[in-house]
Design an enzyme around this catalytic site. Structure first.
Site, PDB file in Angstrom:
ATOM      1  N   GLU A 182       0.687  -1.609   0.242  1.00 31.96           N
ATOM      2  CA  GLU A 182       0.196  -0.236   0.143  1.00 31.96           C
ATOM      3  C   GLU A 182       0.967   1.514  -0.311  1.00 31.96           C
ATOM      4  O   GLU A 182       0.977   2.164   0.847  1.00 31.96           O
ATOM      5  CB  GLU A 182      -0.749  -0.189   1.293  1.00 31.96           C
ATOM      6  CG  GLU A 182      -2.221  -1.234   1.186  1.00 31.96           C
ATOM      7  CD  GLU A 182      -2.583  -1.550   2.441  1.00 31.96           C
ATOM      8  OE1 GLU A 182      -4.011  -2.008   2.030  1.00 31.96           O
ATOM      9  OE2 GLU A 182      -2.799  -0.641   3.394  1.00 31.96           O
ATOM     10  N   GLU A 264      -7.227  -7.449  -0.789  1.00 33.60           N
ATOM     11  CA  GLU A 264      -7.676  -7.344   0.831  1.00 33.60           C
ATOM     12  C   GLU A 264      -8.802  -6.801   1.017  1.00 33.60           C
ATOM     13  O   GLU A 264      -9.441  -5.735   1.077  1.00 33.60           O
ATOM     14  CB  GLU A 264      -6.947  -6.235   1.663  1.00 33.60           C
ATOM     15  CG  GLU A 264      -5.446  -6.320   2.333  1.00 33.60           C
ATOM     16  CD  GLU A 264      -4.892  -5.271   3.815  1.00 33.60           C
ATOM     17  OE1 GLU A 264      -5.952  -4.445   3.681  1.00 33.60           O
ATOM     18  OE2 GLU A 264      -4.026  -5.497   3.624  1.00 33.60           O
TER      19      GLU A 264
END
Length: 646
Positions: A182, A264
């Site tokens: 991320e 996710e």
């Protein structure tokens, strides 16, 4: 020492890596927006489970339940700071045995999506990075910074040879490997493509060109653009509050072709002290999951089984100075499998969706495990006053301020500051408290400064005490400040300056006393067992003196291996220890978490010892119980589909 992959044959221990096969391949079919596994179209449905949050004795049970839900894949981060707590010393045993974890995944017929970082976020202390990086001159993390990338290269030089045999092409379960994590969300002004390319090149140095590498980011233009590496597969992460078709549309702005991946899928959410317990609807989670499968998406449930932030391993959030919130000990995450590995309504809702697309493995799903409840209150008879027995727990030094945990090569726990002083005193001010300071004059508690509320704070002495000091200006007294590291920041550009202790200065009635002679005592308190072996040498506080931070211990018998939950109600705040294991922080007055998960494997058959390091207020009854039902929602639950605070 590095633990090798082992197989026991009689009494002979031999190294046995997975067996490679020329027919094994895993690749991206860009033209047709899909994966190919051994030449055949493939999507993965994955359960997230971090090996470092679950006792290794339970890995197989959790993997079996993930498999029985219809998942064909397992996802995990690798936590650098679990393996290299001290620079140059590596631990790959027990709960850190990543080779065993990967072997078990394969034995359960599960593929693996591996996320080796080095940064992982994960609501884990310092985002998985080892604290000792902060001691290196010129250190900046998550950019192409020479001290940082050199440390990464040394770490990967140890880790990746262990991982390589488990790549799919080598006969193992690993089908994809994430580069960084991320990265687009790191900071508003940080976007270092040289750093990302360095990590990709380092992965390829050990793993070669064949593995499927990917990056993953939240769905925004800036994050997807910054976190991407040209030519590399992109994955998204989002929860059930987002429309999958719109997420796919966003992805196609940046990647015209390739598999649609939700790396996710937030089936729940993490909790923070003083907040509310996550409660994401099983119906909504299942509905959005179904919609993604209709779009031929590969989906990883984050988390399918969350586990626990045992000890001091919880992370914290701080986007800027003065902003700070702390993750609780439980990482239950409102997941399909609970913190104790039990199935939930959400588990069966997901399983029902999967049954529409695949033939489920033959069951049945195992029943939830029995839980133990203590039949009587445990008497906490042993009491060890910290202030009276500092030498049992610390080697104190005389120095000036600021003097921080990192100066003592201390990662976690507490640090205590003492100053001998005399004369009038009305006000004690602390600047730069990382993270929670409790202040005493002699043995009288003056108050606390908590970074969760304010980075700086001033405490006014009670009038009676201030008057007493004014009347006896030549009488000396001791100022004691106990500072707790509540958790290292795990996300955001503030990470690399999150030093622990009093980071700025102490003022007495407006005057700095940093340059005075302070006694500073590092207190890791990873265990309190050594002090229990020296009870004859303990010193006790004067009769009738006010409460100061104290270790309370009690013994009890337990004759089964059932899991249970420590219930600290009646106590206020501190750390809990079961035998040699640090179970983590308790703070029932703050919530939402009340009970602490105590796995059955941490108990001895027969006599056991439980200890609390209580900082604030002792239970008047000096008793403790274990219960068979967890309490994670002291404060009112709320729907948290929209909770994204990073």
């Amino acid at each position: 020492m590095i633990k090798c992959f082992t197989l026991l044959v009689g009494l002979l221990v031999v190294n046995v890596p997975p067996v490679a096969s020329n027919s094994r391949s895993f690749s991206v079919d860009w033209e047709n927006d899909r994966f190919l596994k051994d030449g055949k179209p493939f999507t993965y449905q994955s359960g997230g489970m971090h090996y470092f949050r679950v006792p290794h004795q339970y890995w197989s049970d959790r993997m079996n339940k993930i498999k029985l839900a219809g998942m064909n894949t397992l996802q995990t981060y690798i936590s650098w700071n679990s393996h290299e707590q001290v620079e140059g010393e590596f631990n790959f045993e027990g709960d850190n045995d990543i080779a065993e974890y990967l072997s078990l995944a394969q034995s359960h017929g599960l593929n693996v999506v591996l996320r080796p970082g080095p940064y992982i976020c994960a609501e884990w202390t310092f985002g998985g990075l080892p604290y000792w990086l902060l001691n290196k001159p010129g250190m900046e993390v998550r950019i192409y910074n020479k001290p940082y990338v050199e440390a990464i290269a040394k770490w990967f030089d140890v880790l990746f040879p262990i991982i390589k045999p488990f790549l799919y092409e080598n006969g193992g379960p690993i089908i994809t490997v994430q580069v960084e994590n991320e990265y687009g969300a790191y900071g508003p002004d940080v976007c270092d493509k040289k750093y990302l390319q360095f990590l990709l090149d380092l992965n390829k140095k050990y793993f070669g060109e064949n593995p499927v590498y990917f990056t993953m980011d939240n769905t925004s233009d800036k994050r997807l653009e910054c976190g991407a590496i040209p030519g590399l597969l992109k994955a998204l992460d989002f929860g059930p509050g987002n429309e999958p078709a719109q997420e796919l549309k966003m992805l196609r702005k940046f990647q015209a072709h390739g598999p649609f991946i939700n790396g996710e899928y937030w089936a729940g959410w993490f909790d923070k002290w003083g907040g509310r317990h996550a409660n994401r609807s099983a119906t909504k989670v299942a509905k959005s999951f179904d919609e993604m499968l209709q779009l031929n998406a590969s989906v990883n449930f984050y988390m399918f089984h969350g586990g626990t932030n045992f000890g001091y391993t919880n992370g914290a959030m701080s986007g800027k100075p003065g902003s700070y919130n702390v993750r609780v000990t439980s990482y239950d995450y409102n997941s399909p499998l609970s913190e104790a590995g039990d199935t939930t309504d959400k588990y069966f809702a997901i399983r029902n969706v999967m049954s529409k697309y695949v033939e489920l493995p033959p069951g049945p799903v195992p029943p939830n495990s029995p839980k133990w409840k203590s039949s009587v209150d445990i008497q906490m008879k042993t009491q060890i006053s910290l202030f009276d027995n500092l030498e049992q727990f610390s080697t104190c030094v005389e120095t000036k301020l600021p003097s921080l945990m990192e100066h003592f090569n201390q990662s976690d726990g507490f640090i205590l500051y003492q100053l001998q002083w005399s004369g009038p005193l009305q006000n004690i001010s602390l600047y730069g408290v990382h993270d929670r300071a409790t202040v005493f004059v002699d043995r009288q508690k003056i108050g606390s400064v908590n970074r969760m509320d304010f980075l700086n704070g001033s405490l006014i002495l009670p009038i009676e005490l201030s008057n007493q000091l004014n009347l006896k200006p030549d009488q000396g007294y001791t100022i004691t400040i106990l500072v707790e590291n509540l958790g290292r920041v795990n996300h955001g550009s503030y990470m690399a300056i999150d030093f622990k202790g009093i980071t700025n200065m102490v003022l007495l009635d407006g005057e700095s006393v940093n340059l005075e002679k302070w006694r500073v005592c590092p207190l890791p308190l990873n265990t309190v067992q050594p002090a229990l072996q020296k009870v004859d040498n303990l010193r006790y506080p004067p009769s009738g003196s006010p409460f100061t931070p104290t270790i309370f211990c009690g013994s009890f018998r337990k004759l089964n291996g059932d899991d249970t939950f420590l219930d600290p109600r009646g106590w206020e705040k501190g750390m809990a220890y079961l035998n040699e294991v640090n179970l983590g922080r308790y703070w029932p007055t703050e919530g939402p978490q009340v009970t602490l998960y105590a796995p059955g494997v941490y108990f001895k058959q027969g006599e056991n010892t439980v200890c609390l390091f209580e900082i604030e207020t002792a239970n008047p009854e000096n008793t403790l119980v274990f219960t068979d039902v967890p309490i994670l929602d002291k404060k009112k639950q709320g729907n948290s589909d929209d909770l994204v605070d990073f």
